[in-house]
Design an enzyme around this catalytic site. Structure first.
Site, short mmCIF file in Angstrom:
data_model
loop_
_atom_site.label_atom_id
_atom_site.label_comp_id
_atom_site.label_asym_id
_atom_site.label_seq_id
_atom_site.Cartn_x
_atom_site.Cartn_y
_atom_site.Cartn_z
CD1 TRP A 100 -12.46 -5.57 -9.86
CD2 TRP A 100 -11.44 -4.73 -11.67
NE1 TRP A 100 -11.66 -6.45 -10.37
CE2 TRP A 100 -11.20 -5.97 -11.68
CE3 TRP A 100 -11.21 -3.97 -12.80
CZ2 TRP A 100 -10.29 -6.60 -12.56
CZ3 TRP A 100 -10.11 -4.69 -13.69
CH2 TRP A 100 -9.80 -5.85 -13.63
CD GLU A 144 2.25 -12.99 15.99
OE1 GLU A 144 2.20 -11.89 16.22
OE2 GLU A 144 1.69 -14.03 16.52
CG ASP A 188 -1.97 1.03 1.13
OD1 ASP A 188 -2.33 1.30 -0.05
OD2 ASP A 188 -2.81 1.40 2.25
CG LEU A 197 9.18 -17.20 -3.59
CD1 LEU A 197 9.02 -17.02 -2.07
CD2 LEU A 197 9.78 -15.69 -3.96
CG HIS A 201 0.23 2.37 -9.36
ND1 HIS A 201 -0.12 2.02 -8.06
CD2 HIS A 201 -1.01 3.02 -9.61
CE1 HIS A 201 -1.31 2.19 -7.62
NE2 HIS A 201 -1.83 2.95 -8.50
CB SER A 253 -8.00 -3.66 2.61
OG SER A 253 -7.73 -2.25 3.30
C1 IPE Z 1 -5.60 -2.63 -0.43
O1 IPE Z 1 -5.07 -1.46 -0.51
C2 IPE Z 1 -5.45 -3.39 -1.74
C3 IPE Z 1 -3.98 -3.55 -2.03
C4 IPE Z 1 -3.05 -3.16 -1.74
C5 IPE Z 1 -3.96 -4.15 -3.52
P1 IPE Z 1 -6.34 -0.18 -0.63
O2 IPE Z 1 -5.31 0.99 -0.82
O3 IPE Z 1 -6.97 -0.68 -1.97
O4 IPE Z 1 -7.05 -0.26 0.68
P2 IPE Z 1 -7.93 0.72 1.17
O5 IPE Z 1 -9.02 1.39 0.56
O6 IPE Z 1 -7.14 1.88 1.81
O7 IPE Z 1 -8.64 0.14 2.53
C1 IPE Z 2 -1.23 0.27 -3.38
O1 IPE Z 2 -1.20 1.54 -3.29
C2 IPE Z 2 -1.73 -0.32 -4.85
C3 IPE Z 2 -3.00 -0.73 -5.31
C4 IPE Z 2 -4.04 -0.72 -4.31
C5 IPE Z 2 -3.27 -1.14 -6.36
P1 IPE Z 2 -2.50 2.49 -3.43
O2 IPE Z 2 -2.54 3.12 -4.75
O3 IPE Z 2 -3.62 2.09 -2.60
O4 IPE Z 2 -1.91 3.82 -2.68
P2 IPE Z 2 -2.47 4.83 -1.76
O5 IPE Z 2 -3.14 4.10 -0.45
O6 IPE Z 2 -3.66 5.54 -2.51
O7 IPE Z 2 -1.29 5.91 -1.30
MG MG Z 3 -4.16 2.26 -0.60
#
Ligand code: IPE
Ligand code: IPE
Ligand code: MG
Length: 255
Positions: free
Chosen positions: A71, A209, A22, A133, A39, A198
């Site tokens: 999505w 953990e 994240d 792995l 990304h 999430s």
């Molecule tokens: C969870 O992250 C999904 C992924 C890392 C692929 P999100 O950024 O979508 O989750 P929320 O919306 O903060 O809970």
């Molecule tokens: C995680 O990073 C990647 C995906 C969920 C695809 P985010 O895109 O959720 O980045 P933030 O949480 O908005 O910073």
């Molecule tokens: Mg996020």
């Protein structure tokens, strides 16, 4: 340079590490860039962490790359992520093979555009004989989606007389999840300072953990992974028992 690597007890590594990658969007915004820029840089971290896990001899690494809920993000971000996924797999499949890494995918593949599905299937096929792995990509995945599917499949089997209700136990349920055959993750890491699951591996994380770090995913490197593993190794996993009982089992195991 890697001081923390020396502190890892190679004899008690988690077999399975799961990561919620994240913070890509925030990382990019902080640099005045578009979310997609984050990304793209997140892929560097994936490469680095996959390599780190392979070097350590971790058996399973699950990466949450795209959730069912993702999505609903803006169309251009979703399209950019799909293209990034396909181009990354195309570029990396050779390296995966060289490092004996086997790719797996969990999630609702039907949701993916055809070109992404084809690319993924090819990579699954190319790496299926690898014995190092196991890299499990969670794509268009969510824990509730998975559980609902498992319930439907179990109900179908019961209806068709192939399974009796009395037979259903925890092992049966596990067999109907996308993670059939994989051990549960012992360690779940989430980057970027959010303290939630999430919709990730809801059933499988029962006794994992949890490790949270403020580091944004594009900045996360092996050194950060080592710190998480060291933290994990310092914890007492009790599985509902008392600390005394755990100490007792550890003592008798050492005799
Ligand atoms: C969870 O992250 C999904 C992924 C890392 C692929 P999100 O950024 O979508 O989750 P929320 O919306 O903060 O809970
Ligand atoms: C995680 O990073 C990647 C995906 C969920 C695809 P985010 O895109 O959720 O980045 P933030 O949480 O908005 O910073
Ligand atoms: Mg996020």
């Amino acid at each position: 340079m890697s001081h923390s690597l020396d502190k890892i007890d190679k004899g008690s590594l988690p077999r399975h590490i799961a990561i919620i990658m994240d913070g890509n969007g925030r990382w990019a915004k902080e640099k005045g860039e578009d979310r997609l820029y984050g990304h793209y840089h997140g892929v560097e971290s994936v490469r680095n962490i996959v390599e780190g896990c392979a070097e350590l001899g971790i058996e399973y690494l699950t990466l949450y790359a795209f959730s069912t809920e993702n999505w609903d993000r803006p169309e251009n971000e979703v399209a950019g992520l799909m293209e990034l996924l396909v181009s990354t797999i195309r570029k990396e499949v050779e390296t995966l093979n060289k490092n004996k890494i086997r790719l797996h995918v969990i999630g609702d593949m039907n949701m993916l555009p055809d070109y992404a599905k084809n690319e993924l299937n090819e990579a699954l096929e190319i790496t299926k004989g690898n014995t190092g792995l196991n890299l499990i990509m969670a794509l268009s995945y969510s824990g509730r989606w998975e559980i609902v599917n498992a319930v439907k499949d179990i109900a179908r089997q019961v209806k068709e007389g192939r399974l009796s209700i009395e037979e259903i136990d925890q092992a049966t349920v596990a067999d109907f999840l996308c993670t059939k055959g994989y051990p549960d993750p012992e360690l779940m890491i989430r980057t970027s300072g959010e303290f939630r699951i999430s919709n990730f591996l809801l059933y499988q994380l029962a006794y994992a953990e949890l490790y949270f770090t403020n580091v944004r995913w594009p900045d996360f490197r092996k050194e950060n992974l080592y710190e998480a593993i060291i933290d994990f190794q310092g914890r007492e996993r009790r599985f509902g028992k008392t600390g005394e009982q755990i100490a007792e089992t550890n003592n008798s195991a050492q005799l």
